[in-house]
Scaffold this active site. Structure first.
Site, PDB file in Angstrom:
ATOM      1  N   ASP A 179       0.816  -1.217   0.000  1.00  0.00           N
ATOM      2  CA  ASP A 179       0.000   0.000   0.000  1.00  0.00           C
ATOM      3  C   ASP A 179       0.852   1.270   0.000  1.00  0.00           C
ATOM      4  OD1 ASP A 179      -2.832   1.097   0.623  1.00  0.00           O
ATOM      5  OD2 ASP A 179      -1.611   2.030   2.180  1.00  0.00           O
ATOM      6  N   GLU A 241       1.605  -0.309  -4.904  1.00  0.00           N
ATOM      7  CA  GLU A 241       0.724   0.814  -5.214  1.00  0.00           C
ATOM      8  C   GLU A 241       1.606   2.060  -5.204  1.00  0.00           C
ATOM      9  OE1 GLU A 241      -3.301   3.143  -3.792  1.00  0.00           O
ATOM     10  OE2 GLU A 241      -1.838   2.510  -2.326  1.00  0.00           O
TER      11      GLU A 241
HETATM   12  C1  GLC Z   1      -4.123   3.171  -0.420  1.00  0.00           C
HETATM   13  C2  GLC Z   1      -5.434   2.448  -0.252  1.00  0.00           C
HETATM   14  C3  GLC Z   1      -6.452   3.418   0.243  1.00  0.00           C
HETATM   15  C4  GLC Z   1      -5.990   3.996   1.552  1.00  0.00           C
HETATM   16  C5  GLC Z   1      -4.587   4.575   1.445  1.00  0.00           C
HETATM   17  C6  GLC Z   1      -3.991   4.826   2.790  1.00  0.00           C
HETATM   18  O1  GLC Z   1      -4.188   4.151  -1.384  1.00  0.00           O
HETATM   19  O2  GLC Z   1      -5.798   1.838  -1.449  1.00  0.00           O
HETATM   20  O3  GLC Z   1      -7.723   2.837   0.367  1.00  0.00           O
HETATM   21  O4  GLC Z   1      -6.872   5.001   1.971  1.00  0.00           O
HETATM   22  O5  GLC Z   1      -3.705   3.709   0.786  1.00  0.00           O
HETATM   23  O6  GLC Z   1      -3.602   3.634   3.397  1.00  0.00           O
END
Ligand code: GLC
Length: 469
Positions: A179, A241
Site C-alpha cells: 500500500d 501501489e
Molecule cells: C491506499 C489504499 C487506500 C488507503 C490509502 C492509505 O491508497 O488503497 O484505500 O486510503 O492507501 O492507506
C-alpha cells in the site's frame, strides 16, 4: 504470476457468513467457487487486520491478527489452504507506510514515527497539512490524522515490519499488494515541497498539484527501504501501489514484481489517451493493469456503462498481471455520487456489497448490509452465470483466452477512436467511440463484447473484438 489475473476482494463487501452485515473470511471461503469458475489465478484481499476503521482497514492496529469482524487466524489458515487446493494464490494487503493511531507502537514507540517541531508545507492525500499537533510537537500523517507515518529511516520499525511480512508468508500467503509505497521515504530534513514546475502526470488534489512533491515522498534513497521489504519477502510476489507515472517507477520496479499502472486507470475512454497510457507503461518493467478499485471506482462508472465490456476486454488482454475488482465482472454499479456515510474521502460508493443474486440483500448477507446493495435485480452473478451473452460470461471467456496468448505485444496503427494491438497470433481491437469504425479483423472474431459487433470490416460503437490469425 507474470500474466496472472488477480481478483481484488474488498472483504467488508464480498460475502457475509454470520449475518452481521459485514463480509468475512468464512464468506470469502464459501465463494471460492466463483473465483475458480471465473478462472482467476489469485485473490488479493484488502486489509483484514484489526482496525478502528478510520480508513476501513488501511489504519492497522495489529499487523499479525485478523479483525474479529472478519474471523480469526484459524479461519485465515483455512481460507489459504482451500484457496491453494484450488490453485489460487492469496495476496495480502500490507500497509507499511503508516499504522493506526491506535496501534500500540504509537504509544510505546513514539520514536518509530516522524515528528517535527514545526509543520512544513507538505499536504496529505486527503487534503490539508500532513502534520497533527500532539504534546507540543507534530506527527506526520500522509493520509488521515488517524494514520501516523512510520519512520523507515529508523531500523526498529523496519525490523518490526519485516517480521510482519514474514508472518503472513509463513502462514501461507503468496505475496503482497504493498500500500501507498511511494510515501515510504521522505526527505530526512523535512524540507518544504518546492512549487510545481511541471505537471505531475497523474491526477492530484488541487493543493497537491501546486507542489513538486519531491520532498514529501519518493526520497532518492527509497531503494534501500524497498530492499528491506524484498529481503523479508524472498521471492514472494510483490505489487506496489506507486502513485507515479510509469517513467518514474524505478526503484519500485527494481524491487517489486509489478507496479500498478495508474496512467491507464486514470485515462479517459479515448483511444488516443488509452494508447498513450499503454505505450508508456508497457515500456517499463512490471506494469500491472488495473482499471478500477476501492479507491477510484468501478469500470462501469469510470469508463461509462456502455464501455464496461470493452474496458474489461482491454484490461484482460494487455501483457502482464491484470487486477479485476470484485463486482466488475458483472458490471456492478456504484452508490450515488457524493455518498459519504463512512469514508470522509467519499469512497463508499465504490465499495457497495457484491451482488450474488437478485434479492434485496443480493445474497451478500442475511442481515442488514453495512452499505446497501446498489442494483442486485439488474445485475447479479446468478443471472449472469446462466446467460452466455452476459458480461460475466464475457469476462470468463477473456480470462480463459488469455492463457493462449504468448508474451508478445504490439500496438497497431488503427483508425482514430480505435485501440488495436497484437498478442502473438491474436489481434484485439476496441472501438472507444459511439460511431462504427473500420478495423482489420475479419467478420468472425473469436470473442466479441456482444454478438455481431463486427460487420463488413467495421466494429460497432463501444465494442471490442478479438480475432485469431
Ligand atoms: C491506499 C489504499 C487506500 C488507503 C490509502 C492509505 O491508497 O488503497 O484505500 O486510503 O492507501 O492507506
Amino acid at each position: 504470476m507474470r500474466s496472472a489475473v488477480v481478483y481484488q476482494i474488498y472483504p467488508r463487501s464480498f460475502q457475509d457468513s454470520d449475518g452481521d452485515g459485514v463480509g468475512d473470511l468464512a464468506g470469502i471461503r464459501s465463494r471460492l467457487d466463483h473465483l475458480t469458475w471465473l478462472g482467476v489465478d489469485a485473490l488479493w484481499m484488502s486489509p483484514i487486520y484489526p482496525s478502528p476503521n478510520a480508513d476501513f482497514g488501511y489504519d492497522v492496529a495489529d499487523y499479525t491478527a485478523v479483525d474479529p469482524v472478519y474471523g480469526d487466524l484459524a479461519e485465515f489458515d483455512g481460507l489459504v489452504e482451500e484457496a491453494h487446493a484450488r490453485g489460487l494464490q492469496v495476496l495480502m494487503d500490507i500497509v507499511p507506510c503508516h499504522t493506526s493511531i491506535e496501534h500500540p507502537w504509537f504509544r510505546d514507540h513514539p520514536d518509530w514515527y516522524i515528528w517535527a517541531d514545526r509543520p512544513n508545507n507538505w499536504v496529505s492525500a486527503f487534503g490539508g497539512s500532513v502534520w497533527e499537533p500532539r504534546d507540543g510537537r507534530y506527527y506526520l500523517h500522509s493520509f488521515y490524522p488517524e494514520q501516523p507515518d512510520l519512520d523507515w529511516r529508523n531500523p526498529e520499525p523496519v525490523a518490526a515490519m519485516q517480521e510482519v511480512l514474514r508472518f503472513w508468508l509463513e502462514r501461507g500467503a503468496d505475496g503482497y499488494r504493498v500500500d501507498a509505497i511511494d510515501r515510504l521515504l521522505k526527505d530526512p530534513q523535512l524540507r518544504d515541497d518546492p512549487p510545481a514546475s511541471e505537471p505531475f502526470g497523474l491526477p492530484l488534489r488541487e493543493d497537491e498539484a501546486k507542489l513538486a512533491l519531491s520532498n514529501s515522498r519518493n526520497a532518492p534513497d527509497t531503494g534501500a527501504a524497498l530492499a528491506k521489504i524484498r529481503e523479508a519477502c524472498g521471492d514472494a510476489f510483490l505489487v506496489g501501489e506507486v502513485y507515479l507515472p510509469s517513467a518514474r517507477w524505478q526503484p519500485y520496479s527494481d524491487y517489486f514484481d509489478a507496479v500498478f499502472a495508474f496512467e491507464l486507470l486514470h485515462s479517459t475512454w479515448d483511444a488516443r489517451l488509452l494508447r498513450a497510457a499503454i505505450e508508456a507503461c508497457v515500456r517499463q518493467p512490471g506494469a500491472a493493469w488495473v482499471m478500477s478499485n476501492h479507491d477510484f471506482g468501478r469500470l462501469s462508472t469510470r469508463f461509462g456503462a456502455e464501455n464496461a465490456r470493452a474496458a474489461a476486454m482491454l484490461l484482460l488482454t494487455l501483457p502482464g498481471p491484470a487486477f479485476l475488482y470484485q463486482g466488475d465482472e458483472i458490471g456492478q454499479g456504484e452508490g450515488p455520487p457524493g455518498e459519504a456515510r463512512f469514508d470522509r474521502a467519499g469512497r463508499d460508493r465504490h465499495r457497495h456489497p457484491m451482488q450474488w443474486e437478485a434479492s434485496p440483500q443480493g445474497g451478500f448477507t442475511a442481515g442488514e448490509p453495512w452499505l446497501p446493495l446498489v442494483d442486485p435485480r439488474r445485475r447479479n452473478v446468478t443471472d449472469q452465470r446462466d446467460d452466455p451473452a452476459s458480461m460475466l460470461s464475457l469476462v470468463r471467456e477473456l480470462i480463459a483466452l488469455r492463457r493462449e496468448f504468448c508474451d508478445g505485444f504490439e500496438l497497431l496503427e488503427s483508425a482514430d477512436g480505435v485501440v488495436a494491438f497484437r498478442r502473438g497470433d491474436h489481434t484485439v481491437a476496441i472501438n472507444t467511440t459511439s460511431e462504427p469504425l473500420p478495423v482489420e479483423l475479419g467478420d468472425e472474431p473469436r470473442i466479441q463484447t456482444r454478438d455481431g459487433v463486427m460487420r463488413d470490416g467495421t466494429l460497432a460503437p463501444h465494442a471490442g473484438a478479438i480475432a485469431l490469425d
